[in-house]
Design an enzyme around this catalytic site. Structure first.
Site, PDB file in Angstrom:
ATOM      1  CB  SER A  68      -0.967  -0.048   1.188  1.00  0.00           C
ATOM      2  OG  SER A  68      -2.012   0.874   1.029  1.00  0.00           O
ATOM      3  CG  ASP A  93      -6.171  -3.178  -3.958  1.00  0.00           C
ATOM      4  OD1 ASP A  93      -7.093  -2.725  -3.264  1.00  0.00           O
ATOM      5  OD2 ASP A  93      -5.055  -2.634  -4.063  1.00  0.00           O
ATOM      6  CG  HIS A 102      -4.969  -3.166  -0.192  1.00  0.00           C
ATOM      7  ND1 HIS A 102      -4.489  -2.412  -1.222  1.00  0.00           N
ATOM      8  CD2 HIS A 102      -4.416  -2.644   0.946  1.00  0.00           C
ATOM      9  CE1 HIS A 102      -3.692  -1.461  -0.762  1.00  0.00           C
ATOM     10  NE2 HIS A 102      -3.629  -1.588   0.561  1.00  0.00           N
TER      11      HIS A 102
END
Length: 445
Positions: free
Chosen positions: A168, A364, A421
């Protein structure tokens, strides 16, 4: 393995290691026994000589720890704890649905590597202090100090190959932190008096990362409106996103060109509001286009576990756990950090001989695989033409196709099917297979 620091500590007993090289810095640590009781563990705090105390939790490898590499893991946010990675993703720990009982994760990355989880900035996770980090590059300095002190306290790990991984906002953190290591290594090599240790950085890895905003914002439209999972937005919303992207691109390029906080803040405000967050009209999770945003597809049962006073005492935690810190997020956001480009840092690492793995779960949205594949494919570095001449090929683990991969010139990209994710949560076997292949220097099929 023989360590410089005391090794006979028991649960709840803390030890202090004071740096002789970085005066004023110290480590206070315990030796807990959770989840993976057959491996050596250390948890505690780095104090950097100010009011900031950074929490860490280290697990030795399940297989030949003296010859396994060391992997440092950071979660993103900005401002989210690496305990997310430890308990929900690649770490040795899982907890039951009540959040009261720890259990063993057979697909943990410490199956093949020593793994170090580190909470930063100072308001994140169990870390605490003044919380004065306002940019990714500021944070890199603290991470470097932490590694130097960790190596000084536990020198047996200091000669092992180092892999720096994250996800991320780790797409900002990891390239920046690794570049800072390269710069400091050069300074140490050129110095006749430095007592700091050259850090044996071999590779970085970023999962579903936020690295190159100019390109990645463009592919928000692709993931929302034309992905392999189908469109999750109306045609009008898709048209709006498409029409708004050119202004987003102009503002982001200005941020790149000037580097000013005001220009980068303007770019971030417009792009998130007028491109990225139109996705909210879908009612789907930004972390998995297959799920509703009203459902918690990745359980957070571990929060109860880390709130337990006995657990906190055993791991040496001195503050209440904060999964994601609003203050850390606001501080870093206040400089427009999110709109800054860290792809050049990746190029510099490749040109310095550091291997780079970019991987992404293909369900994601927020840091989707299309955008990550696009920016890494357009990256200019020594050998980039050879990499760009390649294409994605089927990638298998244990004889099963679990994704696609492209690999050459020290750069690899891996797409993982059916993962959101947090890739190791959704596809633990494929995730461990990818990681094992990578640290062993093997090709992806």
């Amino acid at each position: 393995m023989t360590l410089a620091a005391p090794t006979e500590s028991i649960i709840g007993t803390s030890h202090r290691f004071v740096s002789k090289i970085n005066i004023g810095n110290s480590l206070v640590f315990s030796k807990p026994k959770y989840c993976d009781t057959q491996v050596v563990q250390y948890s505690g705090y780095l104090n950097v000589g100010t009011n900031d105390n950074y929490f860490f939790w280290f697990f030795e490898s399940r297989t030949n720890p003296s010859t396994s590499p060391l992997t440092v893991w950071l979660n993103g946010g900005p401002g989210c704890s690496s305990m997310v990675g430890l308990f929900q993703e690649l770490g040795p720990c899982r907890v039951d649905s009540t959040g009261t009982k720890d259990s063993y994760n057979p697909s943990s990355w410490n199956q093949v590597s020593n793994v170090l989880f580190f909470d930063q900035p100072a308001a994140v996770g169990f870390s605490y202090g003044s919380d004065q980090v306002y940019s990714t590059d500021n944070a890199a300095v603290v991470a470097y100090k932490f590694l130097q002190l960790f190596y000084e306290a536990f020198p047996v790990y200091s000669t092992l190959p180092l892999h720096f991984f994250g996800e991320s906002y780790g797409g900002h953190y990891i390239p920046s932190f690794a570049n800072y290591i390269i710069e400091q290594n050069k300074a140490i090599a050129a110095s006749s008096s430095s007592q700091s240790k050259i850090i044996p950085l071999k590779s970085i890895g970023v999962g579903n990362g936020w690295t190159s905003p100019l390109i990645q914002h463009k592919y928000s439209v692709t993931m929302a409106c034309n992905s392999t999972y189908g469109s999750v937005l109306s045609k009008s919303d898709c048209t709006t996103m498409t029409n708004n992207y050119p202004k987003c691109a102009t503002l982001t390029q200005k941020c790149y060109d000037t580097g000013s906080n005001s220009d980068c803040i303007s770019a971030n405000n417009y792009c998130t509001r007028s491109v990225q967050y139109i996705y909210q009209n879908s009612g789907k999770s930004v972390y998995d286009v297959r799920h509703s945003d009203s459902t918690d597809d990745v359980p957070e049962d571990y929060l109860n576990f880390l709130a337990d006073s006995t657990v906190m005492a055993n791991i040496g935690a001195k503050s209440d756990y904060v999964e994601c810190s609003d203050s850390s997020y606001q501080h870093i956001s206040s400089t427009g950090d999110s709109s800054r480009d860290f792809a050049p840092d990746v190029a510099n690492l490749l040109n310095s001989g550091v291997r780079v793995l970019i991987y992404a779960g293909d369900a994601d949205y927020i840091c989707n695989w299309y955008g990550n594949y696009a920016w890494s494919s357009q990256l200019s570095f020594n050998g980039s033409s050879s990499y760009q001449a390649l294409s994605l090929k089927p990638w298998t683990v244990n004889g099963k196709e679990v994704g696609q991969a492209q690999s050459g010139s020290k750069l690899s990209f891996v797409r993982i099917y059916g993962a959101g994710h947090e890739v190791p949560y959704y596809q633990p076997v494929a995730s461990l297979g990818m990681f094992t292949t990578w640290i062993n220097g093997q090709p992806f099929n």
